[in-house]
Design a protein around this motif. Structure first.
Motif, mmCIF file in Angstrom:
data_model
loop_
_atom_site.group_PDB
_atom_site.id
_atom_site.type_symbol
_atom_site.label_atom_id
_atom_site.label_comp_id
_atom_site.label_asym_id
_atom_site.label_seq_id
_atom_site.Cartn_x
_atom_site.Cartn_y
_atom_site.Cartn_z
ATOM 1 N N VAL A 56 -2.206 -2.646 -7.520
ATOM 2 C CA VAL A 56 -1.561 -3.647 -6.679
ATOM 3 C C VAL A 56 -0.100 -3.271 -6.501
ATOM 4 N N VAL A 57 0.442 -3.597 -5.346
ATOM 5 C CA VAL A 57 1.865 -3.416 -5.088
ATOM 6 C C VAL A 57 2.497 -4.794 -5.034
ATOM 7 N N THR A 58 3.485 -5.006 -5.886
ATOM 8 C CA THR A 58 4.148 -6.300 -5.925
ATOM 9 C C THR A 58 5.291 -6.338 -4.916
ATOM 10 N N GLY A 59 5.870 -7.502 -4.751
ATOM 11 C CA GLY A 59 6.898 -7.715 -3.747
ATOM 12 C C GLY A 59 7.988 -6.659 -3.690
ATOM 13 N N PRO A 60 8.594 -6.329 -4.830
ATOM 14 C CA PRO A 60 9.658 -5.304 -4.805
ATOM 15 C C PRO A 60 9.129 -3.913 -4.516
ATOM 16 N N GLY A 61 7.837 -3.782 -4.308
ATOM 17 C CA GLY A 61 7.274 -2.474 -4.011
ATOM 18 C C GLY A 61 6.872 -1.685 -5.229
ATOM 19 N N VAL A 62 6.731 -2.370 -6.352
ATOM 20 C CA VAL A 62 6.366 -1.687 -7.587
ATOM 21 C C VAL A 62 4.843 -1.643 -7.708
ATOM 22 N N PRO A 63 4.271 -0.452 -7.839
ATOM 23 C CA PRO A 63 2.818 -0.371 -8.004
ATOM 24 C C PRO A 63 2.407 -0.622 -9.453
ATOM 25 N N GLU A 64 1.268 -1.235 -9.590
ATOM 26 C CA GLU A 64 0.714 -1.499 -10.909
ATOM 27 C C GLU A 64 -0.725 -1.027 -10.900
ATOM 28 N N TYR A 65 -1.169 -0.336 -11.928
ATOM 29 C CA TYR A 65 -2.498 0.249 -11.964
ATOM 30 C C TYR A 65 -3.293 -0.236 -13.168
ATOM 31 N N GLY A 66 -4.606 -0.334 -12.972
ATOM 32 C CA GLY A 66 -5.485 -0.552 -14.102
ATOM 33 C C GLY A 66 -5.493 0.704 -14.958
ATOM 34 N N ARG A 80 -4.958 8.881 -11.337
ATOM 35 C CA ARG A 80 -5.988 9.343 -10.392
ATOM 36 C C ARG A 80 -5.909 8.625 -9.048
ATOM 37 N N PHE A 81 -5.493 7.398 -9.067
ATOM 38 C CA PHE A 81 -5.425 6.600 -7.847
ATOM 39 C C PHE A 81 -3.966 6.354 -7.472
ATOM 40 N N THR A 82 -3.732 6.239 -6.169
ATOM 41 C CA THR A 82 -2.392 5.933 -5.667
ATOM 42 C C THR A 82 -2.488 4.813 -4.638
ATOM 43 N N VAL A 83 -1.696 3.782 -4.837
ATOM 44 C CA VAL A 83 -1.689 2.651 -3.911
ATOM 45 C C VAL A 83 -0.367 2.630 -3.161
ATOM 46 N N THR A 84 -0.444 2.365 -1.867
ATOM 47 C CA THR A 84 0.761 2.253 -1.051
ATOM 48 C C THR A 84 0.660 1.029 -0.155
ATOM 49 N N LEU A 85 1.787 0.402 0.058
ATOM 50 C CA LEU A 85 1.851 -0.779 0.910
ATOM 51 C C LEU A 85 2.800 -0.525 2.063
ATOM 52 N N ASP A 86 2.311 -0.712 3.258
ATOM 53 C CA ASP A 86 3.129 -0.625 4.454
ATOM 54 C C ASP A 86 3.405 -2.051 4.909
ATOM 55 N N ASN A 87 4.583 -2.541 4.574
ATOM 56 C CA ASN A 87 4.906 -3.934 4.883
ATOM 57 C C ASN A 87 4.926 -4.205 6.380
ATOM 58 N N ALA A 88 5.399 -3.245 7.139
ATOM 59 C CA ALA A 88 5.491 -3.442 8.588
ATOM 60 C C ALA A 88 4.107 -3.597 9.207
ATOM 61 N N LYS A 89 3.159 -2.803 8.719
ATOM 62 C CA LYS A 89 1.797 -2.876 9.253
ATOM 63 C C LYS A 89 0.927 -3.847 8.464
ATOM 64 N N LYS A 90 1.486 -4.407 7.377
ATOM 65 C CA LYS A 90 0.751 -5.324 6.521
ATOM 66 C C LYS A 90 -0.569 -4.685 6.074
ATOM 67 N N THR A 91 -0.454 -3.475 5.634
ATOM 68 C CA THR A 91 -1.627 -2.696 5.239
ATOM 69 C C THR A 91 -1.409 -2.087 3.867
ATOM 70 N N VAL A 92 -2.416 -2.190 3.040
ATOM 71 C CA VAL A 92 -2.380 -1.537 1.739
ATOM 72 C C VAL A 92 -3.466 -0.473 1.707
ATOM 73 N N SER A 93 -3.104 0.691 1.214
ATOM 74 C CA SER A 93 -4.033 1.812 1.160
ATOM 75 C C SER A 93 -4.210 2.258 -0.276
ATOM 76 N N LEU A 94 -5.393 2.747 -0.560
ATOM 77 C CA LEU A 94 -5.693 3.246 -1.898
ATOM 78 C C LEU A 94 -6.292 4.631 -1.760
ATOM 79 N N HIS A 95 -5.616 5.610 -2.317
ATOM 80 C CA HIS A 95 -6.153 6.969 -2.335
ATOM 81 C C HIS A 95 -6.727 7.211 -3.723
ATOM 82 N N MET A 96 -8.008 7.513 -3.764
ATOM 83 C CA MET A 96 -8.707 7.702 -5.028
ATOM 84 C C MET A 96 -9.092 9.174 -5.163
ATOM 85 N N SER A 97 -8.640 9.793 -6.231
ATOM 86 C CA SER A 97 -8.972 11.196 -6.460
ATOM 87 C C SER A 97 -9.602 11.345 -7.838
#
Length: 121
Positions: A50-60, A66-83
């Motif tokens: 999850v990406v919190t308000g200040p843009g800090v990612p938190e992972y299980g 292995r996973f990377t989460v990104t939040l594009d506030n302008a597009k209101k989109t969150v992406s998860l890249h799983m490797s």
């Protein structure tokens, strides 16, 4: 009314990669946090990332590194890249968002419909 629309997911062999995306639509003033949870049959839903308000990612713990989460506030989109996916990553992945609807602090919290990820060994 806010809607979360997920895309991505599917099947992959162990060691492979997949991407998920979730777009929020509706009358959104700002995003408090947005991210992903997953659930397998008979288990409770667990945090993936999850990406919190200040843009800090938190992972299980099971996906750190292995996973990377990104939040594009302008597009209101969150992406998860799983490797480096593992069979135990197999689950239904749900987008989750907590948003502000106006400047007065009215909030909305909800889930997407879920998208399935299957990792075969």
């Amino acid at each position: 009314q806010v809607q979360l629309v997920e895309s991505g997911g599917g099947s992959v062999q162990a060691g492979g990669s997949l991407g998920l995306s979730c777009a929020a639509s509706g009358s959104i003033f700002s995003i408090n946090d947005m991210g992903w949870y997953r659930q397998t049959s008979g288990e409770e839903r667990e945090l993936v990332a999850v990406v919190t308000g200040p843009g800090v990612p938190e992972y299980g713990n099971s996906v750190k590194g292995r996973f990377t989460v990104t939040l594009d506030n302008a597009k209101k989109t969150v992406s998860l890249h799983m490797s480096r996916l593992k069979p135990e990553d197999t689950a239904v992945y749900f987008c989750n968002a907590d948003v502000r609807l106006d400047s007065l602090g009215t909030t909305w919290h909800g889930w997407g419909q879920g998208t399935r990820v299957i990792v075969s060994s």
